[in-house]
Motif scaffolding. Structure first.
Motif, PDB file in Angstrom:
ATOM      1  N   VAL A 154       1.731   7.635  10.252  1.00 50.02           N
ATOM      2  CA  VAL A 154       1.072   6.358  10.549  1.00 50.02           C
ATOM      3  C   VAL A 154       1.954   5.516  11.473  1.00 50.02           C
ATOM      4  O   VAL A 154       1.478   4.904  12.435  1.00 50.02           O
ATOM      5  CB  VAL A 154       0.752   5.585   9.246  1.00 50.02           C
ATOM      6  CG1 VAL A 154       0.144   4.230   9.553  1.00 50.02           C
ATOM      7  CG2 VAL A 154      -0.195   6.402   8.368  1.00 50.02           C
ATOM      8  N   GLU A 198       3.903   6.021  -1.027  1.00 44.35           N
ATOM      9  CA  GLU A 198       3.136   7.228  -0.727  1.00 44.35           C
ATOM     10  C   GLU A 198       2.070   6.985   0.327  1.00 44.35           C
ATOM     11  O   GLU A 198       1.517   7.911   0.908  1.00 44.35           O
ATOM     12  CB  GLU A 198       2.438   7.727  -2.009  1.00 44.35           C
ATOM     13  CG  GLU A 198       3.397   8.169  -3.077  1.00 44.35           C
ATOM     14  CD  GLU A 198       2.709   8.309  -4.432  1.00 44.35           C
ATOM     15  OE1 GLU A 198       1.469   8.203  -4.493  1.00 44.35           O
ATOM     16  OE2 GLU A 198       3.428   8.505  -5.426  1.00 44.35           O
ATOM     17  N   TYR A 199       1.784   5.687   0.554  1.00 38.22           N
ATOM     18  CA  TYR A 199       0.625   5.379   1.389  1.00 38.22           C
ATOM     19  C   TYR A 199       0.808   4.043   2.107  1.00 38.22           C
ATOM     20  O   TYR A 199       1.277   3.077   1.504  1.00 38.22           O
ATOM     21  CB  TYR A 199      -0.626   5.287   0.510  1.00 38.22           C
ATOM     22  CG  TYR A 199      -1.868   4.876   1.247  1.00 38.22           C
ATOM     23  CD1 TYR A 199      -2.694   5.823   1.845  1.00 38.22           C
ATOM     24  CD2 TYR A 199      -2.201   3.538   1.379  1.00 38.22           C
ATOM     25  CE1 TYR A 199      -3.813   5.444   2.551  1.00 38.22           C
ATOM     26  CE2 TYR A 199      -3.335   3.153   2.083  1.00 38.22           C
ATOM     27  CZ  TYR A 199      -4.142   4.107   2.667  1.00 38.22           C
ATOM     28  OH  TYR A 199      -5.240   3.728   3.361  1.00 38.22           O
ATOM     29  N   ILE A 200       0.456   4.007   3.387  1.00 45.32           N
ATOM     30  CA  ILE A 200       0.444   2.721   4.102  1.00 45.32           C
ATOM     31  C   ILE A 200      -0.729   2.712   5.072  1.00 45.32           C
ATOM     32  O   ILE A 200      -1.083   3.748   5.651  1.00 45.32           O
ATOM     33  CB  ILE A 200       1.778   2.481   4.845  1.00 45.32           C
ATOM     34  CG1 ILE A 200       1.883   1.027   5.324  1.00 45.32           C
ATOM     35  CG2 ILE A 200       1.952   3.452   6.010  1.00 45.32           C
ATOM     36  CD1 ILE A 200       3.285   0.621   5.759  1.00 45.32           C
ATOM     37  N   SER A 201      -1.378   1.550   5.212  1.00 45.24           N
ATOM     38  CA  SER A 201      -2.463   1.399   6.186  1.00 45.24           C
ATOM     39  C   SER A 201      -1.994   0.427   7.265  1.00 45.24           C
ATOM     40  O   SER A 201      -0.874  -0.079   7.210  1.00 45.24           O
ATOM     41  CB  SER A 201      -3.702   0.838   5.501  1.00 45.24           C
ATOM     42  OG  SER A 201      -3.463  -0.522   5.157  1.00 45.24           O
ATOM     43  N   SER A 202      -2.873   0.122   8.227  1.00 43.86           N
ATOM     44  CA  SER A 202      -2.469  -0.789   9.302  1.00 43.86           C
ATOM     45  C   SER A 202      -2.149  -2.178   8.758  1.00 43.86           C
ATOM     46  O   SER A 202      -1.326  -2.899   9.331  1.00 43.86           O
ATOM     47  CB  SER A 202      -3.548  -0.862  10.391  1.00 43.86           C
ATOM     48  OG  SER A 202      -4.720  -1.462   9.898  1.00 43.86           O
ATOM     49  N   ALA A 203      -2.769  -2.562   7.629  1.00 42.68           N
ATOM     50  CA  ALA A 203      -2.438  -3.853   7.010  1.00 42.68           C
ATOM     51  C   ALA A 203      -0.974  -3.871   6.555  1.00 42.68           C
ATOM     52  O   ALA A 203      -0.289  -4.889   6.652  1.00 42.68           O
ATOM     53  CB  ALA A 203      -3.358  -4.125   5.826  1.00 42.68           C
ATOM     54  N   ASN A 260       3.752  11.704   5.458  1.00 39.35           N
ATOM     55  CA  ASN A 260       2.431  11.086   5.657  1.00 39.35           C
ATOM     56  C   ASN A 260       2.557   9.668   6.209  1.00 39.35           C
ATOM     57  O   ASN A 260       1.826   9.262   7.110  1.00 39.35           O
ATOM     58  CB  ASN A 260       1.666  11.019   4.330  1.00 39.35           C
ATOM     59  CG  ASN A 260       1.110  12.372   3.925  1.00 39.35           C
ATOM     60  OD1 ASN A 260       0.930  13.242   4.765  1.00 39.35           O
ATOM     61  ND2 ASN A 260       0.848  12.544   2.642  1.00 39.35           N
ATOM     62  N   VAL A 261       3.478   8.909   5.627  1.00 34.81           N
ATOM     63  CA  VAL A 261       3.668   7.525   6.058  1.00 34.81           C
ATOM     64  C   VAL A 261       4.244   7.489   7.471  1.00 34.81           C
ATOM     65  O   VAL A 261       3.848   6.677   8.305  1.00 34.81           O
ATOM     66  CB  VAL A 261       4.581   6.774   5.057  1.00 34.81           C
ATOM     67  CG1 VAL A 261       4.943   5.388   5.582  1.00 34.81           C
ATOM     68  CG2 VAL A 261       3.891   6.648   3.699  1.00 34.81           C
ATOM     69  N   ARG A 269       1.768   2.142  -2.905  1.00 35.91           N
ATOM     70  CA  ARG A 269       0.658   2.045  -1.959  1.00 35.91           C
ATOM     71  C   ARG A 269       0.629   0.680  -1.291  1.00 35.91           C
ATOM     72  O   ARG A 269       0.505  -0.330  -1.970  1.00 35.91           O
ATOM     73  CB  ARG A 269      -0.626   2.259  -2.750  1.00 35.91           C
ATOM     74  CG  ARG A 269      -1.764   2.771  -1.939  1.00 35.91           C
ATOM     75  CD  ARG A 269      -2.734   3.536  -2.816  1.00 35.91           C
ATOM     76  NE  ARG A 269      -3.601   2.636  -3.560  1.00 35.91           N
ATOM     77  CZ  ARG A 269      -4.473   3.031  -4.474  1.00 35.91           C
ATOM     78  NH1 ARG A 269      -4.588   4.309  -4.764  1.00 35.91           N
ATOM     79  NH2 ARG A 269      -5.212   2.164  -5.098  1.00 35.91           N
ATOM     80  N   ASP A 321      -1.808  -0.936   0.882  1.00 32.44           N
ATOM     81  CA  ASP A 321      -3.130  -0.910   1.515  1.00 32.44           C
ATOM     82  C   ASP A 321      -3.554  -2.351   1.782  1.00 32.44           C
ATOM     83  O   ASP A 321      -2.791  -3.285   1.554  1.00 32.44           O
ATOM     84  CB  ASP A 321      -4.145  -0.165   0.632  1.00 32.44           C
ATOM     85  CG  ASP A 321      -4.271  -0.790  -0.750  1.00 32.44           C
ATOM     86  OD1 ASP A 321      -4.373  -2.031  -0.852  1.00 32.44           O
ATOM     87  OD2 ASP A 321      -4.274  -0.030  -1.745  1.00 32.44           O
ATOM     88  N   LEU A 366       1.407  -1.975   7.958  1.00 33.84           N
ATOM     89  CA  LEU A 366       2.212  -1.997   9.186  1.00 33.84           C
ATOM     90  C   LEU A 366       2.356  -3.424   9.712  1.00 33.84           C
ATOM     91  O   LEU A 366       3.413  -3.824  10.182  1.00 33.84           O
ATOM     92  CB  LEU A 366       1.560  -1.141  10.279  1.00 33.84           C
ATOM     93  CG  LEU A 366       1.541   0.364  10.088  1.00 33.84           C
ATOM     94  CD1 LEU A 366       0.948   1.031  11.318  1.00 33.84           C
ATOM     95  CD2 LEU A 366       2.938   0.903   9.838  1.00 33.84           C
TER      96      LEU A 366
END
Lengths: 152, 113
Positions: free
Chosen positions: B88, B52-57, B84-85, B20, B22, B59
Motif C-alpha cells: 500500500v 496487519e492492515y492499512i487503507s488510504s485513510a 501487505n502493508v 488495523r 482503516d 496513510l
C-alpha cells in the motif's frame, strides 16, 4: 446448509449479503465479515487483504461523499466466492460516481506536496482484477472481480 | 477506537498502532498521534510490527503526523512494515518519502544520524 451470523452478516454458503448504514463505522463491520468469510473459505491473508482494501476505500468514498444533503441512503454489498473467483457487488443510491473512469489527481512529490485524494481509487484499481460500473435506476452499481489464486 | 501503545526512547517517540488502520479507526489513531507528538519528542518512529492492515485513510494519518513532526523541527520514519502493508505504501509512493526500517532500533538510529 451452514448459516452463521457474524457482525450482522449472514453467510449462506459462499455468499455474504449486507445492508450498510451511511456511517463510517460500517467499514469496520465489513472488514470483520470479510475476514471471517475469507478464513472460513480458506482464502489467503493476501487475498483477504486485497478484498478488504478495495471494499474499505469504496465504502469510505460512498459514506464520505455520496449522500451529502440527503438521508434516504441505501447501500448494499454482496460478496460471492465461486470457482476461485470473488465476485463483489456494491450498490448505492448516492450521487452518480464512476470509480472506473474517475480521473485521478496527481499525487504530488515530497512530503509537503503529497496529496491523498484519489489514492483510494488507485488502490482499488490496483488490487481488483476487474471493475465494471453502471448507473441504473438511480443506483450506482459497481461489480468487482478478484481471482483468489493469483492474489497470492 | 484503535489500540495504540507508545514509548519514549531518549529523544524519540515510538508509536505502535495495533492490527488495523482503516477509515473507521484512522481518526482515533490521528488524535492519539497528534496528542503524543505535541506533548513529546518530535522525532517519531511509527512501528508497524503489529499492523496487519492499512487503507488510504491510515496513510493520510501517517502523512499528517509526519508534517506535524517536521513543522515542529522533527522527523518521522517507519519500522516493521509487513509485505501487505508495504504494498500500500509502494502504490502510494510513500515508501520513499518516509524511509522504512526492519526494526524500531534501526529507525531510531536513522533519526539520530
Amino acid at each position: 446448509m451452514a448459516r452463521t451470523s457474524f457482525s450482522g452478516a449472514v453467510f449462506l454458503s459462499d455468499k455474504i449479503e449486507m445492508t450498510l448504514r451511511n456511517d463510517i463505522s460500517e467499514v469496520g463491520r465489513v472488514l470483520d465479515a470479510i475476514e471471517a468469510f475469507g478464513e472460513a473459505h480458506g482464502l489467503s491473508p493476501k487475498a483477504i487483504f486485497r478484498l478488504n482494501l478495495a471494499l474499505d476505500e469504496l465504502i469510505t468514498n460512498i459514506v464520505s461523499y455520496a449522500f451529502e444533503g440527503h438521508s434516504d441512503s441505501h447501500i448494499e454489498l454482496t460478496v460471492e466466492l465461486k470457482d476461485g473467483v470473488i465476485d463483489a457487488l456494491l450498490v448505492d443510491n448516492g450521487k452518480p460516481f464512476n470509480p472506473v473512469e474517475a480521473e485521478l489527481p496527481e499525487l504530488g512529490e515530497g512530503l509537503e506536496e503529497r496529496r491523498i485524494g484519489g489514492l483510494g481509487i488507485k488502490l482499488v484499481r490496483t488490487h481488483m482484477d476487474r471493475l465494471d460500473y453502471c448507473r441504473e435506476g438511480g443506483f450506482n452499481r459497481l461489480k468487482m472481480q478478484m481471482n483468489v489464486n493469483t492474489a497470492g | 477506537m484503535i489500540e495504540m501503545s507508545h514509548e519514549i526512547r531518549g529523544d524519540v517517540l515510538i508509536l505502535r498502532p495495533a492490527k488495523r488502520i482503516d477509515s473507521s479507526t484512522a481518526k482515533s489513531f490521528e488524535e492519539q498521534a497528534n496528542e503524543l507528538v505535541d506533548a513529546g519528542p518530535k522525532k517519531v518512529v511509527i512501528d508497524f510490527s503489529a499492523v496487519e492492515y492499512i487503507s488510504s485513510a491510515g496513510l493520510r494519518v501517517v502523512l499528517t503526523t509526519a508534517k506535524r513532526a517536521k513543522s515542529a523541527g522533527g522527523a518521522l520514519t517507519l519500522s516493521g512494515v509487513s509485505s501487505n502493508v508495504k504494498e500500500v505504501f509502494d502504490v502510494s509512493g510513500f515508501a520513499a518519502i518516509f524511509g522504512m526500517h526492519d526494526t524500531p532500533e534501526e529507525a531510531v538510529a536513522a533519526l539520530k544520524g
